[in-house]
Scaffold this motif. Structure first.
Motif, mmCIF file in Angstrom:
data_model
loop_
_atom_site.group_PDB
_atom_site.id
_atom_site.type_symbol
_atom_site.label_atom_id
_atom_site.label_comp_id
_atom_site.label_asym_id
_atom_site.label_seq_id
_atom_site.Cartn_x
_atom_site.Cartn_y
_atom_site.Cartn_z
ATOM 1 N N LEU A 1 40.212 52.195 44.813
ATOM 2 C CA LEU A 1 41.255 51.183 44.918
ATOM 3 C C LEU A 1 40.678 49.782 44.895
ATOM 4 C CD1 LEU A 1 44.217 50.408 45.376
ATOM 5 C CD2 LEU A 1 43.825 50.657 47.836
ATOM 6 N N ALA A 2 39.573 49.583 45.598
ATOM 7 C CA ALA A 2 38.939 48.271 45.619
ATOM 8 C C ALA A 2 38.389 47.897 44.256
ATOM 9 C CB ALA A 2 37.827 48.251 46.669
ATOM 10 N N GLU A 3 37.852 48.876 43.540
ATOM 11 C CA GLU A 3 37.269 48.605 42.219
ATOM 12 C C GLU A 3 38.356 48.202 41.222
ATOM 13 O OE1 GLU A 3 34.564 50.877 38.817
ATOM 14 O OE2 GLU A 3 35.088 51.890 40.678
ATOM 15 N N TYR B 1 41.298 46.882 41.950
ATOM 16 C CA TYR B 1 42.235 45.910 42.499
ATOM 17 C C TYR B 1 42.396 44.659 41.629
ATOM 18 C CZ TYR B 1 44.577 42.913 45.896
ATOM 19 O OH TYR B 1 45.462 42.077 46.511
ATOM 20 N N LEU C 1 44.624 45.495 38.785
ATOM 21 C CA LEU C 1 45.995 45.706 39.243
ATOM 22 C C LEU C 1 46.729 44.381 39.448
ATOM 23 C CD1 LEU C 1 48.238 47.605 40.252
ATOM 24 C CD2 LEU C 1 47.163 47.521 42.524
ATOM 25 N N VAL C 2 46.044 43.409 40.045
ATOM 26 C CA VAL C 2 46.655 42.095 40.277
ATOM 27 C C VAL C 2 46.945 41.412 38.946
ATOM 28 C CG1 VAL C 2 46.289 39.789 41.233
ATOM 29 C CG2 VAL C 2 45.619 41.812 42.555
#
Length: 449
Positions: free
Chosen positions: A432-434, A436, A439-440
């Motif tokens: 999820l952090a990678e 992110y 995604l934004v």
């Protein structure tokens, strides 16, 4: 006026109406006459009963007491009536008849009538029969509450300012026969001899009552130095607004009930109608008002007998007179309302119910204090269900909206807590952090499109 042959009472009320009530033919004429003597002091202008309907309740109480005691073999007067027999009779009365009987006996004793030991104390005490009130009155609207409070505060502040100014002028006054007929000298003489009638004041100066009346200034001086019924009503209503104490608790207060716990704190002890003694740490505004009242009534208190001086609420029945207030009933309050043109939201004279003042005080309380044991300061004799019915359902529109907002927040919290928590592993958190930033960026681009 009390007429002996035949025994009857004739009345002229403040609106000019007249009424006559016969007490002739009762089995105990002596007892009837003595009760009627007390009734005279209860009726306008000596007392606050100011209508034929109200006086008729007292007359019926006289007839009932004379006939009931005569049937039991008692044919004496009030001076032969013992405390035990009186208590037995009062316990068997209705609440209204008991209240009327107590008031007449108390008035007879205070006017100098002879009573057996303990009878006057019993008559002035608490009723055995409490009239039930099963319907809780709704609180006043916010505008009605504001108008009532503003009127009381204005009367209290204006009267106390005039009282302080009068005390200052007393220090520089002298006898009117020597220094002349000036407001300052009139106040000096009244502060020296106490509250007296206009005739007695004239005798102190050496002139007739008619001349005192023509020269003027006597009523203004009396009104400034000594609190009277007009001011007493404002003080007591405002004290109820600030403190929220039950009406019968305020009614019976004496100076010994006021316990100072520091410079700005009062622990007030009072007795509630249906329970034992209670106490309350007064709010700051109520403390200041009570402190001011004690200062305002101090001069009058110095001229009355010690037993009467113990009463917290002490005042003259009218400005320019020497009679003290003996009753503080709904009729006196409503006349006060009409004199000051205090109206409700319907445009009619505002109906003052002292129990409704307490209900409104509780409805206006800050909801942040309604936690833990705070309910004990509301009413320790109510269950939470009763308090909810009396103080939550009977709320102003603004407070109703606040209660609904609290309920909505609580429902939202319950729904949020009903969903199971989301748990992710370390690998899922890293993925999820990678992703992110991408995604934004996708969200921004979709928004601009």
């Amino acid at each position: 006026m009390l007429i002996d042959q035949p025994l009857e009472i004739t009345c002229v009320f403040s609106d000019g109406s007249r009424a006559a009530f016969s007490l002739d033919g009762l089995p105990n004429p002596l007892l009837a006459r003595q009760l009627a003597t007390g009734l005279v002091d209860v009726i306008h202008p000596h007392g606050t009963s100011d209508s034929a309907g109200t006086v008729n309740h007292y007359v019926q109480a006289i007839r009932g007491m004379a006939r009931t005691l005569a049937a039991q073999g008692f044919t004496g007067g009030l001076d032969q009536l013992r405390r035990g027999r009186l208590a037995q009779y009062l316990m068997g009365c209705s609440g209204g008849r008991e209240a009327c009987t107590r008031a007449m006996i108390e008035a007879f004793g205070q006017a100098g009538g002879s009573l057996a030991d303990g009878v006057l104390e019993l008559a002035a005490g608490r009723n055995f029969n409490v009239q039930p009130n099963h319907h809780a009155l709704p609180p006043y609207s916010e505008t009605e509450w504001q108008r009532l409070g503003d009127l009381c505060r204005r009367l209290v502040e204006e009267s106390y300012a005039a009282h302080r100014q009068a005390l200052i002028s007393v220090a520089h006054g002298q006898h009117p026969a020597e220094g002349g007929w000036t407001p300052q000298n009139l106040r000096w003489l009244l502060a020296t001899v106490g509250p007296v009638s206009i005739s007695e004041f004239g005798r102190n100066v050496g002139i007739s009552a008619a001349l005192v009346h023509r020269r003027g200034g006597f009523h203004d001086a009396t009104q400034a130095l000594f609190p009277h019924l007009e001011v007493l009503v404002a003080y007591r209503l405002l004290f109820g607004i600030y403190s929220g104490i039950v009406p019968d608790g305020i009614e019976d207060l004496v100076t010994q009930d006021v316990d100072w716990a520091g410079d700005s704190t009062i622990l007030l002890s009072y007795v509630k109608g249906r329970t034992a003694a209670e106490s309350l740490n007064l709010p700051r505004r109520a403390v200041r008002l009570l402190e001011q009242w004690l200062a305002h009534s101090a001069l009058l208190r110095s001229f009355v007998p010690p037993d009467e001086g113990r009463k917290l609420w002490l005042g003259l029945s009218r400005a320019g007179g020497d009679r003290r207030v003996r009753q503080f009933d709904r009729v006196a309050i409503q006349r006060w309302v009409q004199r000051h043109q205090l109206v409700g939201d319907d445009g009619q004279p505002l109906k003052i119910h002292r129990s409704r003042i307490r209900t409104t005080h509780e409805a206006m309380r800050d909801k942040s204090t309604w936690t833990g044991s705070g309910r004990a300061t509301i009413d320790p004799n109510h269950t939470p269900a009763v308090e909810g019915d009396h103080y939550l359902t009977a709320a102003t529109p603004a407070q109703q909206r606040a209660v609904e907002a609290v309920i909505e927040d609580a429902q939202h919290d319950l729904l949020r807590r009903s969903h199971p928590p989301t748990v992710i592993t370390e690998e899922e958190a890293a993925a999820l952090a990678e992703g992110y930033p991408q995604l934004v960026a996708d969200l921004v681009s979709s928004t601009t499109r």
